[in-house]
Design an enzyme around this catalytic site. Structure first.
Site, PDB file in Angstrom:
ATOM      1  N   GLY A   1      63.147  47.808   7.749  1.00  0.00           N
ATOM      2  CA  GLY A   1      64.085  47.289   7.302  1.00  0.00           C
ATOM      3  C   GLY A   1      64.601  47.965   5.844  1.00  0.00           C
ATOM      4  O   GLY A   1      64.747  49.103   5.874  1.00  0.00           O
TER       5      GLY A   1
ATOM      6  N   TYR B   1      59.427  29.796   1.246  1.00  0.00           N
ATOM      7  CA  TYR B   1      59.988  31.113   1.100  1.00  0.00           C
ATOM      8  C   TYR B   1      61.035  30.962  -0.279  1.00  0.00           C
ATOM      9  O   TYR B   1      60.929  31.927  -1.227  1.00  0.00           O
ATOM     10  CB  TYR B   1      61.039  31.624   2.209  1.00  0.00           C
TER      11      TYR B   1
ATOM     12  N   ALA C   1      60.783  29.042  -2.708  1.00  0.00           N
ATOM     13  CA  ALA C   1      59.962  29.092  -3.866  1.00  0.00           C
ATOM     14  C   ALA C   1      59.354  30.142  -4.210  1.00  0.00           C
ATOM     15  O   ALA C   1      59.410  30.518  -5.618  1.00  0.00           O
ATOM     16  CB  ALA C   1      58.785  27.936  -3.564  1.00  0.00           C
TER      17      ALA C   1
ATOM     18  N   LYS D   1      60.823  33.051  -4.025  1.00  0.00           N
ATOM     19  CA  LYS D   1      62.118  34.024  -4.470  1.00  0.00           C
ATOM     20  C   LYS D   1      62.384  33.515  -5.740  1.00  0.00           C
ATOM     21  O   LYS D   1      62.801  34.124  -6.688  1.00  0.00           O
ATOM     22  CB  LYS D   1      63.043  34.116  -3.261  1.00  0.00           C
TER      23      LYS D   1
ATOM     24  N   SER E   1      64.444  39.928  -4.415  1.00  0.00           N
ATOM     25  CA  SER E   1      64.295  38.459  -4.367  1.00  0.00           C
ATOM     26  C   SER E   1      65.202  38.424  -2.845  1.00  0.00           C
ATOM     27  O   SER E   1      65.027  38.975  -1.800  1.00  0.00           O
ATOM     28  CB  SER E   1      64.768  37.996  -5.511  1.00  0.00           C
TER      29      SER E   1
ATOM     30  N   GLY F   1      56.436  47.643   1.103  1.00  0.00           N
ATOM     31  CA  GLY F   1      57.175  47.210   2.452  1.00  0.00           C
ATOM     32  C   GLY F   1      58.110  48.418   3.015  1.00  0.00           C
ATOM     33  O   GLY F   1      59.194  47.793   3.263  1.00  0.00           O
TER      34      GLY F   1
ATOM     35  N   SER G   1      57.799  50.079   5.626  1.00  0.00           N
ATOM     36  CA  SER G   1      57.646  50.737   7.063  1.00  0.00           C
ATOM     37  C   SER G   1      58.765  50.173   7.776  1.00  0.00           C
ATOM     38  O   SER G   1      58.830  50.362   9.103  1.00  0.00           O
ATOM     39  CB  SER G   1      56.502  50.110   7.661  1.00  0.00           C
TER      40      SER G   1
HETATM   41  N1  NAP Z   1      66.669  40.841   5.949  1.00  0.00           N
HETATM   42  C1  NAP Z   1      67.129  39.705   5.297  1.00  0.00           C
HETATM   43  O1  NAP Z   1      68.078  38.989   5.791  1.00  0.00           O
HETATM   44  C2  NAP Z   1      66.548  39.400   3.924  1.00  0.00           C
HETATM   45  C3  NAP Z   1      67.579  38.788   3.092  1.00  0.00           C
HETATM   46  C4  NAP Z   1      67.130  38.306   1.578  1.00  0.00           C
HETATM   47  C5  NAP Z   1      65.983  38.916   1.070  1.00  0.00           C
HETATM   48  N2  NAP Z   1      65.012  39.634   2.041  1.00  0.00           N
HETATM   49  C6  NAP Z   1      63.766  40.308   1.528  1.00  0.00           C
HETATM   50  O2  NAP Z   1      64.042  41.812   1.287  1.00  0.00           O
HETATM   51  C7  NAP Z   1      62.563  42.193   1.641  1.00  0.00           C
HETATM   52  C8  NAP Z   1      62.490  43.052   2.643  1.00  0.00           C
HETATM   53  O3  NAP Z   1      62.723  42.468   3.934  1.00  0.00           O
HETATM   54  P1  NAP Z   1      63.288  43.156   5.269  1.00  0.00           P
HETATM   55  O4  NAP Z   1      64.500  42.450   5.387  1.00  0.00           O
HETATM   56  O5  NAP Z   1      63.472  44.627   5.216  1.00  0.00           O
HETATM   57  O6  NAP Z   1      62.160  42.695   6.221  1.00  0.00           O
HETATM   58  P2  NAP Z   1      61.242  43.349   7.180  1.00  0.00           P
HETATM   59  O7  NAP Z   1      62.175  44.666   8.213  1.00  0.00           O
HETATM   60  O8  NAP Z   1      60.464  42.502   7.912  1.00  0.00           O
HETATM   61  O9  NAP Z   1      60.435  44.300   6.388  1.00  0.00           O
HETATM   62  C9  NAP Z   1      59.456  43.905   5.317  1.00  0.00           C
HETATM   63  C10 NAP Z   1      58.594  44.951   4.957  1.00  0.00           C
HETATM   64  O10 NAP Z   1      57.471  44.248   4.124  1.00  0.00           O
HETATM   65  C11 NAP Z   1      56.181  44.946   4.717  1.00  0.00           C
HETATM   66  N3  NAP Z   1      55.160  43.862   4.455  1.00  0.00           N
HETATM   67  C12 NAP Z   1      54.926  42.415   4.823  1.00  0.00           C
HETATM   68  N4  NAP Z   1      53.822  42.015   4.317  1.00  0.00           N
HETATM   69  C13 NAP Z   1      53.255  43.039   3.699  1.00  0.00           C
HETATM   70  C14 NAP Z   1      51.994  43.306   2.884  1.00  0.00           C
HETATM   71  N5  NAP Z   1      51.303  42.088   2.670  1.00  0.00           N
HETATM   72  N6  NAP Z   1      51.629  44.454   2.256  1.00  0.00           N
HETATM   73  C15 NAP Z   1      52.635  45.346   2.256  1.00  0.00           C
HETATM   74  N7  NAP Z   1      53.752  45.296   2.888  1.00  0.00           N
HETATM   75  C16 NAP Z   1      53.951  43.975   3.524  1.00  0.00           C
HETATM   76  C17 NAP Z   1      56.223  45.164   6.103  1.00  0.00           C
HETATM   77  O11 NAP Z   1      55.457  46.125   6.295  1.00  0.00           O
HETATM   78  P3  NAP Z   1      54.134  46.292   7.159  1.00  0.00           P
HETATM   79  O12 NAP Z   1      54.194  44.853   8.164  1.00  0.00           O
HETATM   80  O13 NAP Z   1      53.769  47.279   7.912  1.00  0.00           O
HETATM   81  O14 NAP Z   1      52.925  45.969   5.953  1.00  0.00           O
HETATM   82  C18 NAP Z   1      57.778  45.408   6.163  1.00  0.00           C
HETATM   83  O15 NAP Z   1      57.883  47.039   5.695  1.00  0.00           O
HETATM   84  C19 NAP Z   1      61.519  41.043   1.731  1.00  0.00           C
HETATM   85  O16 NAP Z   1      61.061  40.770   0.400  1.00  0.00           O
HETATM   86  C20 NAP Z   1      62.763  40.181   2.163  1.00  0.00           C
HETATM   87  O17 NAP Z   1      61.803  38.595   1.634  1.00  0.00           O
HETATM   88  C21 NAP Z   1      65.323  39.954   3.418  1.00  0.00           C
END
Ligand code: NAP
Length: 279
Positions: free
Chosen positions: A14, A145, A147, A149, A131, A10, A12
């Protein structure tokens, strides 16, 4: 074996993207995977951008095979790919629920299984599972979601007990609200997962307002990348890494005082409901 090698899923957007840049700046060789591979910065020396869909077994095998062929070893795997399939628990389709688990949980499981034989042979390795505070705290519409994590955290703790004997550790980072695409995707899903004439429309409106407000107070993705780095490199790692004081507070209340946490969520929902109706 001198060059440190990290694989980040992931990458690409965030936090994954910021982590790829941070590890590269610190001299690591980064293997960065995502479906939108074109969004991963290319740096011939430090960042190798690879197409990866963590829900696809062939793609996971190809990702790890590429890394081991090119680098010969792997120090750290960061299981970061994920998203929020938000919506009413009753109405989200089983296909989407399964995809939520395929992405946030089974993808991490499969990639970890693929790197562990190499890590055992090296007598060293670190699995960093991204997580969420949502592995402990929860809100309406986030059933699946949360569940995924919570599952990731339990799984990581068991794995850690099993692999510590080989010099490998498995740890979790629990981000709170962080600037990325996550909030936009979760909000969009909350609405699109509702059935026609859904009885949950008022709840979705209320939670959307709350989620929107929560995400406005988000921290920078680059701050969390620093936490990823700490989790990947600390000599004596913790099992959980949390960033902001508010995140630690919420997780503590949810773990130690589940009834108080539930009440707090209900009060917050009433507040957002009132705000919505007075608009
Ligand atoms: N932002 C928040 O507030 C927050 C809070 C707590 C936890 N998180 C967790 O942190 C992690 C990163 O999220 P983020 O906030 O940086 O979100 P984001 O900007 O939406 O980035 C998510 C990344 O996951 C990749 N991804 C999604 N489905 C995929 C798949 N099937 N195969 C490979 N890559 C995939 C996307 O890339 P592609 O679409 O290019 O594949 C993207 O690079 C996630 O696990 C999220 O649940 C986020």
């Amino acid at each position: 074996m001198n060059e440190k090698v990290v694989a980040i899923t992931g990458a690409s957007n965030g936090m994954g993207l910021e982590a790829a840049k941070l590890f590269a700046n610190k001299g690591w060789k980064v293997f960065a995977g995502a479906r939108r591979v074109e969004k991963i910065p290319r740096d011939a020396d430090r960042i190798v951008a690879l197409h990866l869909d963590v829900t696809n077994t062939d793609s996971n095998h190809a990702f790890v095979t590429h890394i081991l062929k090119e680098a010969g070893h792997i120090d750290v795997l960061i299981n970061n790919a994920g998203y929020g399939e938000y919506g009413p628990a009753e109405e989200i389709s089983m296909t989407k629920i399964r995809n939520q688990f395929e992405t946030n949980f089974f993808g991490a499981v499969e990639l970890t299984q693929l790197v562990l034989p190499t890590m055992r042979a090296q007598n060293y390795g670190r699995i960093v599972n991204i997580s969420s505070i949502g592995g402990d705290v929860y809100m309406p519409l986030g059933a699946y979601y949360h569940a995924t994590k919570a599952a990731l955290q339990q799984w990581s703790d068991v794995l850690d007990l099993e692999v510590a004997q080989f010099g490998i550790r498995s740890v979790c980072v629990q981000p709170g609200g962080t600037q990325s695409s996550w909030g936009t995707i979760a909000l969009k899903n909350s609405h699109s997962n509702m059935r026609e004439n859904s009885a949950y429309q008022p709840l979705v409106d209320t939670v959307s307002a709350g989620l929107d407000r929560f995400m406005q107070r988000s921290v920078k993705a680059s701050d969390l990348a620093e936490v990823f780095y700490k989790a990947a490199t600390e000599l004596k790692p913790s099992l959980r890494y949390l960033h902001a004081f508010g995140d630690k507070f919420m997780v503590n209340v949810a773990r130690r005082h589940p009834k108080i946490f539930r009440k707090a969520i209900i009060i917050a929902m009433r507040y957002f409901e009132k705000q919505n109706t007075s608009k």
